[in-house]
Design a protein around this motif. Structure first.
Motif, PDB file in Angstrom:
ATOM      1  N   THR A 212       0.838  -1.191   0.000  1.00  0.00           N
ATOM      2  CA  THR A 212       0.000   0.000   0.000  1.00  0.00           C
ATOM      3  C   THR A 212       0.875   1.244   0.000  1.00  0.00           C
ATOM      4  OG1 THR A 212      -1.841  -1.079   1.156  1.00  0.00           O
ATOM      5  CG2 THR A 212      -1.735   1.324   1.272  1.00  0.00           C
ATOM      6  N   LEU A 213       0.697   2.072  -1.040  1.00  0.00           N
ATOM      7  CA  LEU A 213       1.340   3.380  -1.055  1.00  0.00           C
ATOM      8  C   LEU A 213       0.388   4.375  -0.413  1.00  0.00           C
ATOM      9  CD1 LEU A 213       2.874   3.677  -4.645  1.00  0.00           C
ATOM     10  CD2 LEU A 213       3.860   2.659  -2.592  1.00  0.00           C
ATOM     11  N   ALA A 214       0.876   5.136   0.539  1.00  0.00           N
ATOM     12  CA  ALA A 214       0.038   6.100   1.239  1.00  0.00           C
ATOM     13  C   ALA A 214      -0.271   7.302   0.352  1.00  0.00           C
ATOM     14  CB  ALA A 214       0.727   6.544   2.530  1.00  0.00           C
ATOM     15  N   LYS A 215      -1.157   8.148   0.826  1.00  0.00           N
ATOM     16  CA  LYS A 215      -1.514   9.381   0.121  1.00  0.00           C
ATOM     17  C   LYS A 215      -0.289  10.277  -0.033  1.00  0.00           C
ATOM     18  CE  LYS A 215      -4.671  13.312   0.738  1.00  0.00           C
ATOM     19  NZ  LYS A 215      -5.709  13.903   1.638  1.00  0.00           N
ATOM     20  N   ASP A 216      -0.229  11.004  -1.150  1.00  0.00           N
ATOM     21  CA  ASP A 216       0.823  11.996  -1.376  1.00  0.00           C
ATOM     22  C   ASP A 216       2.222  11.388  -1.358  1.00  0.00           C
ATOM     23  OD1 ASP A 216      -0.711  14.392  -1.720  1.00  0.00           O
ATOM     24  OD2 ASP A 216      -1.117  14.383   0.422  1.00  0.00           O
ATOM     25  N   ASN A 217       2.381  10.271  -2.032  1.00  0.00           N
ATOM     26  CA  ASN A 217       3.710   9.692  -2.202  1.00  0.00           C
ATOM     27  C   ASN A 217       4.324  10.174  -3.510  1.00  0.00           C
ATOM     28  OD1 ASN A 217       3.917   6.341  -0.710  1.00  0.00           O
ATOM     29  ND2 ASN A 217       3.593   8.334   0.211  1.00  0.00           N
ATOM     30  N   PHE A 218       5.628  10.431  -3.495  1.00  0.00           N
ATOM     31  CA  PHE A 218       6.393  10.726  -4.700  1.00  0.00           C
ATOM     32  C   PHE A 218       7.431   9.620  -4.823  1.00  0.00           C
ATOM     33  CE2 PHE A 218       9.589  12.425  -7.421  1.00  0.00           C
ATOM     34  CZ  PHE A 218       8.972  13.365  -8.248  1.00  0.00           C
ATOM     35  N   ILE A 219       7.226   8.726  -5.789  1.00  0.00           N
ATOM     36  CA  ILE A 219       8.108   7.578  -5.971  1.00  0.00           C
ATOM     37  C   ILE A 219       9.078   7.898  -7.104  1.00  0.00           C
ATOM     38  CG2 ILE A 219       8.231   5.093  -6.353  1.00  0.00           C
ATOM     39  CD1 ILE A 219       6.638   5.996  -3.838  1.00  0.00           C
ATOM     40  N   GLY A 220      10.351   7.943  -6.801  1.00  0.00           N
ATOM     41  CA  GLY A 220      11.354   8.361  -7.762  1.00  0.00           C
ATOM     42  C   GLY A 220      11.578   7.356  -8.884  1.00  0.00           C
ATOM     43  N   MET A 221      12.239   7.817  -9.919  1.00  0.00           N
ATOM     44  CA  MET A 221      12.549   6.987 -11.072  1.00  0.00           C
ATOM     45  C   MET A 221      13.346   5.751 -10.649  1.00  0.00           C
ATOM     46  SD  MET A 221      14.764   8.087 -14.440  1.00  0.00           S
ATOM     47  CE  MET A 221      13.673   9.466 -14.778  1.00  0.00           C
ATOM     48  N   GLY A 222      12.881   4.581 -11.051  1.00  0.00           N
ATOM     49  CA  GLY A 222      13.580   3.336 -10.770  1.00  0.00           C
ATOM     50  C   GLY A 222      13.493   2.852  -9.340  1.00  0.00           C
ATOM     51  N   ALA A 223      12.706   3.493  -8.498  1.00  0.00           N
ATOM     52  CA  ALA A 223      12.593   3.075  -7.096  1.00  0.00           C
ATOM     53  C   ALA A 223      11.852   1.744  -6.998  1.00  0.00           C
ATOM     54  CB  ALA A 223      11.866   4.139  -6.277  1.00  0.00           C
ATOM     55  N   VAL A 224      12.231   0.929  -6.030  1.00  0.00           N
ATOM     56  CA  VAL A 224      11.581  -0.361  -5.791  1.00  0.00           C
ATOM     57  C   VAL A 224      10.969  -0.335  -4.393  1.00  0.00           C
ATOM     58  CG1 VAL A 224      11.910  -2.845  -5.562  1.00  0.00           C
ATOM     59  CG2 VAL A 224      13.157  -1.583  -7.332  1.00  0.00           C
TER      60      VAL A 224
ATOM     61  N   ASN B  38       4.892  -1.232   2.814  1.00  0.00           N
ATOM     62  CA  ASN B  38       3.967  -0.109   2.865  1.00  0.00           C
ATOM     63  C   ASN B  38       4.696   1.200   3.157  1.00  0.00           C
ATOM     64  OD1 ASN B  38       1.991  -2.030   2.473  1.00  0.00           O
ATOM     65  ND2 ASN B  38       1.229  -1.972   4.562  1.00  0.00           N
ATOM     66  N   THR B  39       4.158   2.288   2.656  1.00  0.00           N
ATOM     67  CA  THR B  39       4.835   3.581   2.761  1.00  0.00           C
ATOM     68  C   THR B  39       4.087   4.525   3.703  1.00  0.00           C
ATOM     69  OG1 THR B  39       3.628   4.528   0.894  1.00  0.00           O
ATOM     70  CG2 THR B  39       5.685   3.352   0.399  1.00  0.00           C
ATOM     71  N   ASP B  40       4.744   5.632   4.023  1.00  0.00           N
ATOM     72  CA  ASP B  40       4.154   6.668   4.867  1.00  0.00           C
ATOM     73  C   ASP B  40       3.613   7.804   4.002  1.00  0.00           C
ATOM     74  OD1 ASP B  40       4.888   5.345   7.258  1.00  0.00           O
ATOM     75  OD2 ASP B  40       6.910   6.206   7.150  1.00  0.00           O
TER      76      ASP B  40
ATOM     77  N   GLN C 287      14.142   4.072  -0.074  1.00  0.00           N
ATOM     78  CA  GLN C 287      14.279   4.673   1.251  1.00  0.00           C
ATOM     79  C   GLN C 287      13.586   6.029   1.263  1.00  0.00           C
ATOM     80  OE1 GLN C 287      15.703   3.060   3.811  1.00  0.00           O
ATOM     81  NE2 GLN C 287      16.054   1.331   2.408  1.00  0.00           N
ATOM     82  N   PRO C 288      13.000   6.415   2.404  1.00  0.00           N
ATOM     83  CA  PRO C 288      12.314   7.709   2.474  1.00  0.00           C
ATOM     84  C   PRO C 288      13.296   8.872   2.526  1.00  0.00           C
ATOM     85  CG  PRO C 288      12.282   6.619   4.612  1.00  0.00           C
ATOM     86  CD  PRO C 288      12.881   5.641   3.656  1.00  0.00           C
TER      87      PRO C 288
END
Length: 226
Positions: free
Chosen positions: A182-194, A198-200, A211-212
């Motif tokens: 689950t990706l949380a609201k307002d996530n910015f996932i960078g290019m090539g990120a794995v 679950n995220t914050d 990594q955050p």
């Protein structure tokens, strides 16, 4: 052949240019005009079609006769597009979605309004796509995954099965999301990120494994934080 539905494209930037191309050559809609906010009104025509101020759109193109599409990119973590999407909804417009004829979309996939789903996307069984979502070309959306409202998925992103992507999130090129994540609201996932857990909320993630960042996603995208 039935008469094509009349469509007003909101915007005059590159996304609007692409929307004009896709809707004109691969949809049931006929683009008949463009509209922009008054502060951005610079010319009376675009693609040889009339341009009106958004503040006057109901007068020239009433919502009982015309459909709209908000053609903005991911500015301010999708807030710019969302602002105009909500404005058109309040004015009573139905918002069109474009789904490429060259996308693979299983029969029970659910897609909301004002979505822009380009070529070579794969949407597997039971996928749900919310409102005001952009899926650029070449993504894989795994079975039973959900993309919530106002997201932007760039290109060649892999969202595995049973995932959820939170509202307003941005997923960069070649990023990948593991099953049941689950990706949380307002996530910015960078290019090539794995992403493999679950995220914050309101967080930038980069790297493999991701990594955050100490800088919040809203601050990075110039969104006012409450």
């Amino acid at each position: 052949m039935s008469e094509r539905k009349k469509l007003i494209i909101i915007g005059m930037g590159e996304t609007a240019c692409l929307a004009y191309e896709y809707f004109t050559h691969d949809s049931e809609y006929e683009v008949v005009a463009f509209a922009v906010e008054g502060a951005y009104y610079t010319q009376p025509t675009f693609y040889d079609l009339p341009v009106c101020r958004l503040e006057e759109i109901q007068t020239h193109y009433p919502p009982n006769k015309f459909t709209a599409f908000v053609a903005l990119s991911s500015g301010r973590l999708n807030r710019d597009r969302t602002k105009l999407y909500l404005s058109l909804k309040e004015k009573g417009y139905q918002l069109a979605s474009y789904v490429s004829s060259k996308a693979f979309v299983w029969h029970n996939v659910k897609i909301g309004e004002n979505c822009f789903i380009l070529e070579n996307n794969t949407l597997q069984p039971f996928v749900e796509v919310g409102n005001n979502v952009i899926l650029w070309s070449g993504n894989h959306i795994g079975h039973r995954s959900k993309i919530l409202d106002h997201c932007f998925i760039t290109s060649h992103v892999v969202i595995s099965g049973f995932c959820t992507v939170g509202e307003y999130s941005f997923l960069g090129v070649n990023s990948a999301i593991a099953d049941n994540t689950t990706l949380a609201k307002d996530n910015f996932i960078g290019m090539g990120a794995v992403i493999n857990k679950n995220t914050d909320e309101n967080t930038i993630y980069t790297g493999n494994p991701a990594q955050p960042s100490k800088l919040s996603a809203k601050k990075f995208c110039k969104v006012k934080e409450s």
